[in-house]
Design a protein around this motif. Structure first.
Motif, PDB file in Angstrom:
ATOM      1  N   CYS A 163       9.872  13.580   5.417  1.00 27.64           N
ATOM      2  CA  CYS A 163       8.563  13.138   4.705  1.00 27.64           C
ATOM      3  C   CYS A 163       8.629  12.569   3.600  1.00 27.64           C
ATOM      4  O   CYS A 163       7.532  11.327   3.350  1.00 27.64           O
ATOM      5  N   LEU A 164       9.514  13.508   2.608  1.00 28.38           N
ATOM      6  CA  LEU A 164       9.720  11.527   1.018  1.00 28.38           C
ATOM      7  C   LEU A 164      10.105  11.126   1.724  1.00 28.38           C
ATOM      8  O   LEU A 164       9.104  10.096   0.910  1.00 28.38           O
ATOM      9  N   LYS A 165      10.991  10.243   2.993  1.00 26.61           N
ATOM     10  CA  LYS A 165      11.308   8.793   2.575  1.00 26.61           C
ATOM     11  C   LYS A 165      10.159   7.733   3.451  1.00 26.61           C
ATOM     12  O   LYS A 165      10.276   7.384   2.204  1.00 26.61           O
ATOM     13  N   TYR A 166       8.957   8.414   3.400  1.00 22.35           N
ATOM     14  CA  TYR A 166       8.077   7.885   4.052  1.00 22.35           C
ATOM     15  C   TYR A 166       7.401   7.613   3.184  1.00 22.35           C
ATOM     16  O   TYR A 166       6.100   6.906   3.092  1.00 22.35           O
ATOM     17  N   ALA A 167       7.357   9.312   2.528  1.00 22.22           N
ATOM     18  CA  ALA A 167       6.064   8.739   1.310  1.00 22.22           C
ATOM     19  C   ALA A 167       6.644   7.716   0.044  1.00 22.22           C
ATOM     20  O   ALA A 167       5.882   7.335  -0.174  1.00 22.22           O
ATOM     21  N   GLN A 168       7.286   7.690  -0.520  1.00 23.50           N
ATOM     22  CA  GLN A 168       8.019   6.936  -0.716  1.00 23.50           C
ATOM     23  C   GLN A 168       8.013   4.965  -0.889  1.00 23.50           C
ATOM     24  O   GLN A 168       7.874   4.395  -0.852  1.00 23.50           O
ATOM     25  N   LEU A 169       8.240   4.700   0.688  1.00 23.02           N
ATOM     26  CA  LEU A 169       7.870   3.835   1.745  1.00 23.02           C
ATOM     27  C   LEU A 169       6.521   3.132   1.339  1.00 23.02           C
ATOM     28  O   LEU A 169       6.018   2.377   0.997  1.00 23.02           O
ATOM     29  N   ALA A 170       5.408   4.912   1.856  1.00 27.71           N
ATOM     30  CA  ALA A 170       4.248   4.096   1.375  1.00 27.71           C
ATOM     31  C   ALA A 170       3.913   3.758   0.122  1.00 27.71           C
ATOM     32  O   ALA A 170       2.798   2.802  -0.306  1.00 27.71           O
ATOM     33  N   GLN A 171       4.502   4.374  -0.796  1.00 28.47           N
ATOM     34  CA  GLN A 171       3.853   4.043  -2.648  1.00 28.47           C
ATOM     35  C   GLN A 171       4.630   2.169  -2.994  1.00 28.47           C
ATOM     36  O   GLN A 171       3.717   1.831  -2.870  1.00 28.47           O
ATOM     37  N   THR A 172       5.663   1.839  -1.726  1.00 24.57           N
ATOM     38  CA  THR A 172       6.330   0.814  -2.232  1.00 24.57           C
ATOM     39  C   THR A 172       5.276  -0.497  -1.625  1.00 24.57           C
ATOM     40  O   THR A 172       5.492  -1.407  -1.059  1.00 24.57           O
ATOM     41  N   ALA A 173       4.712  -0.129  -0.386  1.00 27.08           N
ATOM     42  CA  ALA A 173       4.479  -0.626   0.999  1.00 27.08           C
ATOM     43  C   ALA A 173       3.336  -1.978   0.352  1.00 27.08           C
ATOM     44  O   ALA A 173       2.012  -2.112  -0.505  1.00 27.08           O
ATOM     45  N   LYS A 174       3.437  -3.313   0.789  1.00 28.76           N
ATOM     46  CA  LYS A 174       2.880  -4.132   0.156  1.00 28.76           C
ATOM     47  C   LYS A 174       0.624  -4.128   0.719  1.00 28.76           C
ATOM     48  O   LYS A 174       0.450  -4.720  -0.092  1.00 28.76           O
ATOM     49  N   ASP A 175       0.461  -3.606   1.457  1.00 33.92           N
ATOM     50  CA  ASP A 175      -0.204  -3.713   2.706  1.00 33.92           C
ATOM     51  C   ASP A 175      -0.927  -2.797   3.381  1.00 33.92           C
ATOM     52  O   ASP A 175      -0.406  -2.106   3.572  1.00 33.92           O
ATOM     53  N   THR A 176      -1.442  -2.987   3.587  1.00 35.78           N
ATOM     54  CA  THR A 176      -2.656  -1.942   4.820  1.00 35.78           C
ATOM     55  C   THR A 176      -2.072  -1.886   5.939  1.00 35.78           C
ATOM     56  O   THR A 176      -1.739  -0.839   6.700  1.00 35.78           O
ATOM     57  N   LEU A 177      -1.338  -3.096   6.345  1.00 43.92           N
ATOM     58  CA  LEU A 177      -0.613  -3.631   7.871  1.00 43.92           C
ATOM     59  C   LEU A 177       0.521  -3.160   7.854  1.00 43.92           C
ATOM     60  O   LEU A 177       1.035  -2.472   8.627  1.00 43.92           O
ATOM     61  N   GLU A 178       1.036  -3.214   7.088  1.00 46.42           N
ATOM     62  CA  GLU A 178       2.444  -2.853   6.554  1.00 46.42           C
ATOM     63  C   GLU A 178       2.460  -0.975   6.918  1.00 46.42           C
ATOM     64  O   GLU A 178       3.268  -0.474   7.055  1.00 46.42           O
ATOM     65  N   VAL A 179       1.034  -0.534   6.178  1.00 51.80           N
ATOM     66  CA  VAL A 179       1.873   0.946   6.020  1.00 51.80           C
ATOM     67  C   VAL A 179       0.993   1.427   7.640  1.00 51.80           C
ATOM     68  O   VAL A 179       1.602   1.941   8.257  1.00 51.80           O
ATOM     69  N   ARG A 180       0.303   0.759   8.616  1.00 51.07           N
ATOM     70  CA  ARG A 180       0.595   0.764   9.813  1.00 51.07           C
ATOM     71  C   ARG A 180       1.868   0.892  10.203  1.00 51.07           C
ATOM     72  O   ARG A 180       2.015   1.762  11.262  1.00 51.07           O
ATOM     73  N   GLU A 181       2.636   0.167  10.439  1.00 47.12           N
ATOM     74  CA  GLU A 181       3.864   0.105  10.771  1.00 47.12           C
ATOM     75  C   GLU A 181       4.604   0.797   9.960  1.00 47.12           C
ATOM     76  O   GLU A 181       5.046   2.020  10.904  1.00 47.12           O
ATOM     77  N   LEU A 182       4.706   1.595   8.797  1.00 48.86           N
ATOM     78  CA  LEU A 182       5.146   2.755   8.574  1.00 48.86           C
ATOM     79  C   LEU A 182       4.550   3.766   9.334  1.00 48.86           C
ATOM     80  O   LEU A 182       5.762   4.832   9.497  1.00 48.86           O
ATOM     81  N   ALA A 183       3.392   4.257   9.861  1.00 47.18           N
ATOM     82  CA  ALA A 183       3.405   5.539  10.759  1.00 47.18           C
ATOM     83  C   ALA A 183       3.108   5.315  12.267  1.00 47.18           C
ATOM     84  O   ALA A 183       4.101   6.080  12.255  1.00 47.18           O
ATOM     85  N   GLU A 184       2.879   4.411  12.397  1.00 51.82           N
ATOM     86  CA  GLU A 184       4.543   4.468  14.249  1.00 51.82           C
ATOM     87  C   GLU A 184       5.563   5.099  13.465  1.00 51.82           C
ATOM     88  O   GLU A 184       6.136   5.319  15.003  1.00 51.82           O
ATOM     89  N   ASN A 185       6.591   4.275  12.499  1.00 55.77           N
ATOM     90  CA  ASN A 185       7.637   4.704  12.183  1.00 55.77           C
ATOM     91  C   ASN A 185       8.269   6.000  11.711  1.00 55.77           C
ATOM     92  O   ASN A 185       9.141   6.926  12.869  1.00 55.77           O
ATOM     93  N   LEU A 186       7.388   6.469  11.462  1.00 58.61           N
ATOM     94  CA  LEU A 186       7.104   8.304  10.860  1.00 58.61           C
ATOM     95  C   LEU A 186       7.201   8.620  12.479  1.00 58.61           C
ATOM     96  O   LEU A 186       7.449   9.721  12.358  1.00 58.61           O
ATOM     97  N   LEU A 187       6.132   8.766  13.621  1.00 56.50           N
ATOM     98  CA  LEU A 187       6.057   9.476  14.013  1.00 56.50           C
ATOM     99  C   LEU A 187       7.067   8.764  15.800  1.00 56.50           C
ATOM    100  O   LEU A 187       7.225   9.871  16.023  1.00 56.50           O
ATOM    101  N   LEU A 188       8.072   7.642  15.995  1.00 51.93           N
ATOM    102  CA  LEU A 188       8.816   7.639  16.382  1.00 51.93           C
ATOM    103  C   LEU A 188       9.794   8.710  15.868  1.00 51.93           C
ATOM    104  O   LEU A 188      10.865   9.001  16.579  1.00 51.93           O
ATOM    105  N   GLU A 189      10.431   8.233  14.033  1.00 46.88           N
ATOM    106  CA  GLU A 189      10.884   9.416  13.466  1.00 46.88           C
ATOM    107  C   GLU A 189      11.148  10.586  13.941  1.00 46.88           C
ATOM    108  O   GLU A 189      12.233  11.474  13.736  1.00 46.88           O
TER     109      GLU A 189
END
Length: 541
Positions: A163-189
């Protein structure tokens, strides 16, 4: 009127947004943003600050056009994961853009703590996403969220790290589309982690079962001992099968391994959580405030270019001069400072100075001070007003009255003015930031008469001004579409120090206007305005 801390925070953030071209409106109903305008549902100030922070973050940093279709077509689970990570990203951007907003975030997150601590665990993905949201807030420096962590002692160390890993990745995401990719990866992990844990737990249970079977076959233990061993093994296997390796389950949570990652029941958009919380509060003081009025989507310049013939009529210089003199005399009388002298009657300043022992030096004790006043002029442009082509139309009288009042008041030191048209829509012709009213203004017929909603729109701008006195003139020809909305707006505006002064064009039964408890000026011709205006100003300003 003294403002509380939350109202001051709301004003500061709203003014910062206004300078960036964002229109902030307070109205009944829900809070939302459409990319150019933020509407904040009326309620307690701490709740309104919380909503404004959230909506402003979305407006400034969320790419709605890029993510809109994705959010409509995706599953609820993925949508919620996107919402949580996007909220972490945009909140950090907002804090960096408005460093002073961190204190408002700290205050507002106490509402989120209240929401989370009162919710029931559902043993679905929502339980984990709430934890991600809390971790992300802590990473953003919002420490007020800490009390809500007490309900998550079922979270394993491995899950906490993810959870901490993806919260930190969200902080540095450049835009909403990158956030979507992070969300997909979070669910897979999450799914992979859960599967691995379940397989490990099953393996341990099988090993224990085999060991138990071997013990039974040897027949070395007594029946009672065997029974005890079986009970112990079952208990151990049951405890381990829960996958709860770093803490006991709290409330009705069964632990990470038994959470259904494909199910998500709540809408984990912070804005909607806040709205749900707001409606759980006592809203009786706000129930009559009308919903927001629609805003004309064109600028003054675009309207003038599109139809240059539909404009305000030329000013009546005689009336303008009379109004200006009335305002000037009133402010000079009000601002006069005399020591040891009593003023009697309606003597104006010059006559009083002349009467002061015939001493020319008496003029030296006169001191004009800034009026410290903000005045909004709201002009009815509904169909019944007609177009201002000649004095047979009420709009002709109304537009001349509005221009005379605005131009006279803006000449006084310390007076800010604003001028807007309203009907079913709202059109700001001159904002408080503009020092002088343009000489040519467009006139647009705007349909019905949404007076109450228009008053809240103008009031939203007035209460943001730092002036000590705030006044709204409403120039109209009478009955609004919904008189009760006028009453609701009047109540809320009065609570926040806005004085409303109606100017009625023509003879109207005031009982049906919503203004029946106010002092109303009625005029049939613009020449009557100076006297009526003077009376209103002297009573209230």
């Amino acid at each position: 009127m003294k403002r509380n801390t939350e109202q001051a925070s709301f004003s500061m953030l709203s003014n910062a947004l206004t300078r960036k071209g964002v229109n902030v409106t307070i109205a009944g109903g829900s809070s939302y943003t459409n990319g150019k305008r933020i509407v904040i549902g009326v309620g307690p100030w701490d709740q309104m600050v919380c909503s404004l922070l959230h909506e402003s973050a979305h407006l400034n940093h969320t790419n709605f056009s890029a993510i809109g279709n994705v959010m409509q077509q995706t599953s609820t689970a993925l949508k919620n994961a996107i919402n949580v990570l996007e909220d972490i990203r945009i909140d950090l951007r907002n804090i960096r853009e408005f460093p002073g907003a961190i204190q408002s975030y700290q205050s507002s997150r106490r509402i989120l703590v209240d929401i989370i601590t009162k919710r029931e665990f559902t043993n679905c993905l929502d339980d984990i996403l709430y934890y991600v949201l809390l971790v992300g807030n802590l990473e953003n420096g919002i420490t007020a969220i800490k009390p809500a962590l007490a309900g998550f002692d079922w979270v394993t160390l491995e899950l906490d790290k993810l959870c901490l890993k993806y919260a930190q990745l969200a902080q540095t995401a450049k835009d909403t589309l990158e956030v979507r990719e992070l969300a997909e990866n979070l669910l897979l992990e999450l799914a992979a982690m859960q599967l691995a844990n379940q397989q490990e737990a099953e393996g341990e249970a099988e090993a224990e079962a085999e060991a138990e079977a071997e013990g039974d076959a040897e027949g070395d233990a007594e029946g009672d001992a065997e029974g005890d061993a079986e009970g112990d093994a079952e208990g151990d296997a049951e405890g381990k099968s829960n996958g709860n390796t770093s803490g006991k389950a709290l409330s009705n949570s069964k632990g990470f391994n038994e959470i259904d990652l494909e199910q998500s029941f709540e809408d984990l958009d912070v804005g909607k959580l806040l709205e749900a919380h707001r409606y759980q509060q006592d809203m009786s003081n706000y129930s009559r405030v009308p919903e927001p009025i629609k805003v004309v989507p064109y600028t003054v310049q675009e309207l003038l270019r599109g139809n240059p013939s539909n404009v305000f009529p030329a000013a009546n210089l005689q009336v303008n001069g009379a109004v200006a003199n009335a305002v000037k005399v009133m402010f000079r009388q009000r601002n006069m400072k005399l020591s040891g002298v009593t003023q009697f009657g309606e003597l104006d300043e010059d006559r009083l100075v002349d009467a002061f022992l015939g001493n020319p030096g008496a003029k030296n004790i006169r001191r004009d001070i800034a009026a410290n006043l903000s005045v909004g002029v709201l002009l009815d442009a509904s169909g019944s007003m007609g177009y201002p082509w000649d004095d047979t139309h009420r709009s002709y009288v109304a537009t001349k009255a509005a221009m005379a009042m605005t131009q006279a008041l803006e000449k006084q030191s310390g007076v800010l003015t604003s001028l807007s048209l309203f009907g079913d829509f709202y059109l700001e012709l001159k904002g408080f930031a503009l020092k002088k009213t343009p000489s040519v203004l467009p006139y647009v017929e705007l349909g019905g008469t949404s007076t109450g909603s228009a008053m809240m729109e103008m009031g939203s701008k007035l209460i943001l001004q730092s002036s000590q006195k705030k006044v709204m003139f409403v120039i109209t020809d009478g009955q609004p579409d919904v008189p009760q909305e006028v009453v609701g707006s009047l109540d809320w505006l009065a609570q926040h120090g806005v004085v409303v002064l109606p100017v009625i064009i023509g003879q109207v039964d005031v009982r049906f206007t919503g203004f029946k408890d106010l002092k109303v000026a009625c005029i049939d011709h613009v020449n009557e305005l100076p006297k009526q205006l003077m009376q209103l100003l002297k009573q209230h300003i």
